[in-house]
Design a protein around this motif. Structure first.
Motif, mmCIF file in Angstrom:
data_model
loop_
_atom_site.group_PDB
_atom_site.id
_atom_site.type_symbol
_atom_site.label_atom_id
_atom_site.label_comp_id
_atom_site.label_asym_id
_atom_site.label_seq_id
_atom_site.Cartn_x
_atom_site.Cartn_y
_atom_site.Cartn_z
ATOM 1 N N GLY A 397 0.867 -1.219 -0.163
ATOM 2 C CA GLY A 397 -0.113 -0.006 0.074
ATOM 3 C C GLY A 397 0.858 1.056 0.065
ATOM 4 O O GLY A 397 0.571 2.276 -0.678
ATOM 5 N N ALA A 398 1.778 1.287 0.947
ATOM 6 C CA ALA A 398 2.810 2.586 0.958
ATOM 7 C C ALA A 398 3.435 2.656 -0.588
ATOM 8 O O ALA A 398 3.666 3.657 -0.878
ATOM 9 C CB ALA A 398 3.940 2.262 1.981
ATOM 10 N N GLN A 399 3.743 1.481 -0.911
ATOM 11 C CA GLN A 399 4.561 1.487 -2.486
ATOM 12 C C GLN A 399 3.513 2.045 -3.540
ATOM 13 O O GLN A 399 3.980 2.834 -4.289
ATOM 14 C CB GLN A 399 4.954 0.163 -2.761
ATOM 15 C CG GLN A 399 5.816 0.110 -3.939
ATOM 16 C CD GLN A 399 6.385 -1.184 -4.156
ATOM 17 O OE1 GLN A 399 6.954 -1.528 -5.405
ATOM 18 N NE2 GLN A 399 6.383 -2.080 -3.138
ATOM 19 N N LEU A 400 2.486 1.663 -3.480
ATOM 20 C CA LEU A 400 1.216 2.024 -4.504
ATOM 21 C C LEU A 400 1.165 3.578 -4.319
ATOM 22 O O LEU A 400 0.830 4.334 -5.177
ATOM 23 C CB LEU A 400 0.097 1.291 -4.375
ATOM 24 C CG LEU A 400 0.125 -0.247 -4.692
ATOM 25 C CD1 LEU A 400 -1.105 -1.146 -4.541
ATOM 26 C CD2 LEU A 400 0.701 -0.268 -6.372
ATOM 27 N N HIS A 401 0.931 3.807 -3.001
ATOM 28 C CA HIS A 401 0.634 5.374 -2.917
ATOM 29 C C HIS A 401 1.866 6.228 -3.235
ATOM 30 O O HIS A 401 1.555 7.085 -4.030
ATOM 31 C CB HIS A 401 0.634 5.452 -1.328
ATOM 32 C CG HIS A 401 0.571 7.003 -0.730
ATOM 33 N ND1 HIS A 401 1.471 7.651 -0.280
ATOM 34 C CD2 HIS A 401 -0.381 7.850 -0.780
ATOM 35 C CE1 HIS A 401 1.155 8.989 0.067
ATOM 36 N NE2 HIS A 401 -0.122 9.201 -0.553
ATOM 37 N N TRP A 402 3.001 5.811 -3.339
ATOM 38 C CA TRP A 402 4.319 6.482 -3.821
ATOM 39 C C TRP A 402 4.009 6.591 -5.268
ATOM 40 O O TRP A 402 4.351 7.448 -5.956
ATOM 41 C CB TRP A 402 5.660 5.787 -3.370
ATOM 42 C CG TRP A 402 6.773 6.588 -3.885
ATOM 43 C CD1 TRP A 402 7.450 7.762 -3.167
ATOM 44 C CD2 TRP A 402 7.294 6.517 -5.206
ATOM 45 N NE1 TRP A 402 8.248 8.082 -3.784
ATOM 46 C CE2 TRP A 402 8.499 7.487 -5.230
ATOM 47 C CE3 TRP A 402 7.084 5.900 -6.186
ATOM 48 C CZ2 TRP A 402 9.316 7.674 -6.251
ATOM 49 C CZ3 TRP A 402 7.881 5.924 -7.249
ATOM 50 C CH2 TRP A 402 8.846 6.929 -7.454
ATOM 51 N N MET A 404 1.429 6.447 -7.160
ATOM 52 C CA MET A 404 0.401 7.267 -7.296
ATOM 53 C C MET A 404 0.955 8.676 -7.892
ATOM 54 O O MET A 404 0.670 9.271 -8.865
ATOM 55 C CB MET A 404 -0.661 7.378 -6.625
ATOM 56 C CG MET A 404 -1.841 8.292 -6.833
ATOM 57 S SD MET A 404 -2.988 8.428 -5.444
ATOM 58 C CE MET A 404 -2.060 9.402 -4.378
ATOM 59 N N TRP A 405 1.799 9.298 -7.013
ATOM 60 C CA TRP A 405 2.349 10.460 -6.896
ATOM 61 C C TRP A 405 3.386 10.787 -7.997
ATOM 62 O O TRP A 405 3.392 11.325 -8.607
ATOM 63 C CB TRP A 405 2.994 11.001 -5.645
ATOM 64 C CG TRP A 405 1.949 11.148 -4.570
ATOM 65 C CD1 TRP A 405 1.586 10.429 -3.452
ATOM 66 C CD2 TRP A 405 0.814 11.921 -4.412
ATOM 67 N NE1 TRP A 405 0.506 10.714 -2.754
ATOM 68 C CE2 TRP A 405 -0.007 12.002 -3.300
ATOM 69 C CE3 TRP A 405 0.666 13.510 -5.311
ATOM 70 C CZ2 TRP A 405 -1.072 12.826 -2.978
ATOM 71 C CZ3 TRP A 405 -0.679 14.078 -5.039
ATOM 72 C CH2 TRP A 405 -1.164 13.946 -3.748
ATOM 73 N N GLN A 419 4.604 16.244 -2.421
ATOM 74 C CA GLN A 419 3.701 14.987 -1.895
ATOM 75 C C GLN A 419 4.508 13.523 -2.027
ATOM 76 O O GLN A 419 4.347 12.729 -1.290
ATOM 77 C CB GLN A 419 2.412 14.946 -2.727
ATOM 78 C CG GLN A 419 1.640 16.350 -2.249
ATOM 79 C CD GLN A 419 1.899 17.206 -3.244
ATOM 80 O OE1 GLN A 419 3.037 17.734 -3.595
ATOM 81 N NE2 GLN A 419 0.998 18.042 -3.507
ATOM 82 N N ALA A 423 5.511 10.790 0.544
ATOM 83 C CA ALA A 423 4.878 9.275 0.174
ATOM 84 C C ALA A 423 6.331 8.537 0.551
ATOM 85 O O ALA A 423 6.099 7.234 0.927
ATOM 86 C CB ALA A 423 4.469 9.128 -1.171
ATOM 87 N N LEU A 426 6.490 7.764 4.138
ATOM 88 C CA LEU A 426 5.599 6.941 4.606
ATOM 89 C C LEU A 426 6.111 5.477 4.138
ATOM 90 O O LEU A 426 5.904 4.310 4.765
ATOM 91 C CB LEU A 426 4.273 7.283 3.911
ATOM 92 C CG LEU A 426 3.053 6.159 4.185
ATOM 93 C CD1 LEU A 426 2.649 6.318 5.606
ATOM 94 C CD2 LEU A 426 1.988 6.456 3.266
ATOM 95 N N PHE A 427 6.495 5.665 3.090
ATOM 96 C CA PHE A 427 7.420 4.122 2.658
ATOM 97 C C PHE A 427 8.343 3.478 3.529
ATOM 98 O O PHE A 427 8.570 2.377 3.794
ATOM 99 C CB PHE A 427 7.751 4.056 1.103
ATOM 100 C CG PHE A 427 8.208 2.872 0.777
ATOM 101 C CD1 PHE A 427 7.485 1.806 0.480
ATOM 102 C CD2 PHE A 427 9.395 2.695 0.369
ATOM 103 C CE1 PHE A 427 7.545 0.566 0.041
ATOM 104 C CE2 PHE A 427 9.954 1.337 -0.394
ATOM 105 C CZ PHE A 427 8.882 0.571 -0.689
#
Length: 463
Positions: A397-402, A404-405, A419, A423, A426-427
């Motif tokens: 999830g943290a990887q996919l969030h990164w 996305m940006w 952002q 991210a 967060l990762f």
């Protein structure tokens, strides 16, 4: 063996999430490692063929851009030129030499070579676990974690060289388990020349070559896998852990340690000296020194990228480039002196921490620790249903969030650098969370038994 001091829960059987007798277990037992490797090989051939089709018919290429760099460098070497005439080629000339058949046989030669190394990693994972007397079903499950991991089977088939490095690292572990220090030293010197990052493993290897475990004329005695922990042995290890570290420091110049250092150093310097003679300072800078002071302004998972991006036009001082290694260095020392005797677990923890705190972090770096993950799974008490899934979901999830940006920045041209950096933080937090969870659920298991230790002799007789 003893469990980690980080948790006080009673140890559960390894892979406790798996049912005791299930259809999946019966199927896994009926499929031997050879059948599993054939299935994996067919799957990888299909991916390589598909990749050729996608490269020819679709805008987004399947082949890794680095593979094109490797191929161009190999073509230059085949024609008698320096591979470093190809810009961005920053690897050992050995890699270009291995890929010369790309220009002679077929352009996909290297992908088949890397995929074969990928399969060899699966063989070595199975071999290491069998050496430690892990039950066959757990050996198979662990091999599957590597052979059918989407991160790993796409790396080789897309043309990335990391499986070669992973195979060499696992072979070094096998050599150490069998007591072949000379061969382990040779391959260690070679792999550090080929890819500089395994230099972080030198201290735990030196510590594991303790006279308590390695003596002339005697093979080291392995601490075998067991689903139940011997409380007497565990309490004995608790008392002697600090003594072991002090003893290791006092006997740092044992025969095995000196031999390992001399042989691995000689191999590394011989390879480096040969290619320096052939290609000069350009080789030394591109293949070795560049990676020590690398600053990359392009977006990546690293927490340092935004600072590098903002200040890239101003030349960084050497002190500034090297100071980013300080967090890595501190974390590495803590992990090494805490877990060195449990060598596969120590190497895994080191690699995850090294990648997480690195100045540049790309997805291919994850393969560095994925090849070590199967070696620690039989000693994990983590249940897949909740804890395991939570770790997987948090990390992905943290990887996919990164990503996305990263997509908004690279493909949509939006100014989301801040952002993206958040991210990245967060990762890093996700990696830290997963490391803590793995540590808490890991059963600490020294690889070797002390030679001539009476307590261990009695424990071995009782097993």
């Amino acid at each position: 063996m003893k469990k980690s001091h980080f948790c006080d829960a009673e140890p559960a059987p390894a892979f406790s999430n798996l049912p005791s007798v299930s259809l999946s277990q019966l199927a896994m037992i009926s499929i031997n490692i050879r059948s599993l490797l054939w299935l994996s090989a067919i799957f990888r051939v299909i991916l390589i063929v598909y990749g050729e089709w996608q490269d020819s018919h679709m805008e987004v290429r399947y082949t890794d851009v680095d593979y094109l760099v490797f191929s161009d460098a190999a073509s230059l070497m085949a024609s008698g030129d320096s591979p470093y005439k190809r810009t961005t080629y920053r690897y050992s000339p050995l890699l270009a030499f291995f890929l010369i058949p790309n220009s002679i046989i077929h352009r996909s030669w290297g992908k088949f070579l890397f995929s074969a190394s990928d399969l060899l990693v699966g063989v070595f994972i199975h071999s290491i676990l069998k050496l430690r007397k892990v039950p066959e079903d757990l050996c198979m499950y662990s091999a599957v974690v590597w052979l059918f991991n989407p991160f790993t089977f796409t790396i080789g088939t897309r043309g990335n060289c990391e499986p070669i490095v992973c195979a060499m690292i696992l072979w070094i572990i096998i050599c150490l388990l069998k007591g072949n220090v000379l061969q382990a030293a040779f391959w260690y010197g070679l792999v550090v020349h080929f890819r500089i990052y395994p230099i972080i493993y030198v201290l735990p290897i030196i510590l594991i070559l303790d006279p308590l475990f390695f003596r002339s004329g005697l093979k080291p005695r392995l601490q075998n896998w067991s689903s139940r922990q011997d409380k007497t042995l565990r309490s004995s290890n608790k008392v002697t852990d600090q003594y072991d570290l002090w003893k290791a420091l006092k006997t740092v110049f044992s025969k095995e340690r000196v031999m390992f250092g001399l042989v691995s150093g000689a191999v590394f310097l011989s390879c480096t000296g040969l290619f320096f003679y052939l290609y000069g300072w350009e080789f030394l800078h591109e293949a070795l020194l560049y990676h020590l002071t690398r600053t990359d302004p392009r977006h990546n998972f690293s927490i340092y990228f935004y600072h590098i991006y903002l200040h890239y036009e101003h030349e960084f001082l050497m002190v500034e480039k090297l100071i980013s290694f300080l967090p890595q260095f501190i974390v590495q020392l803590v992990l090494i002196f805490r877990f060195a005797q449990d060598l596969p677990f120590c190497l895994f923890m080191q690699t995850v921490a090294f990648v997480a705190f690195n100045k540049v972090v790309t997805a291919q770096y994850f393969v560095w620790f994925f090849c070590l993950l199967p070696l620690i799974l039989p000693w994990s008490n983590m249940k897949l249903k909740w804890e395991g899934l939570s770790c997987i979901l948090v990390w992905i999830g943290a990887q996919l969030h990164w990503l996305m940006w990263g997509y908004l920045l690279e493909f949509k041209g939006k100014n989301v650098f801040l952002q993206l950096w958040l991210a990245g933080l967060l990762f890093l937090a996700a990696n830290t969370f997963v490391l803590i969870m793995i540590t808490c659920r890991h059963t600490y298991s020294p690889v070797f038994q002390r030679l001539g230790h009476p307590t261990l002799k009695n424990a071995e007789k009782n097993n």
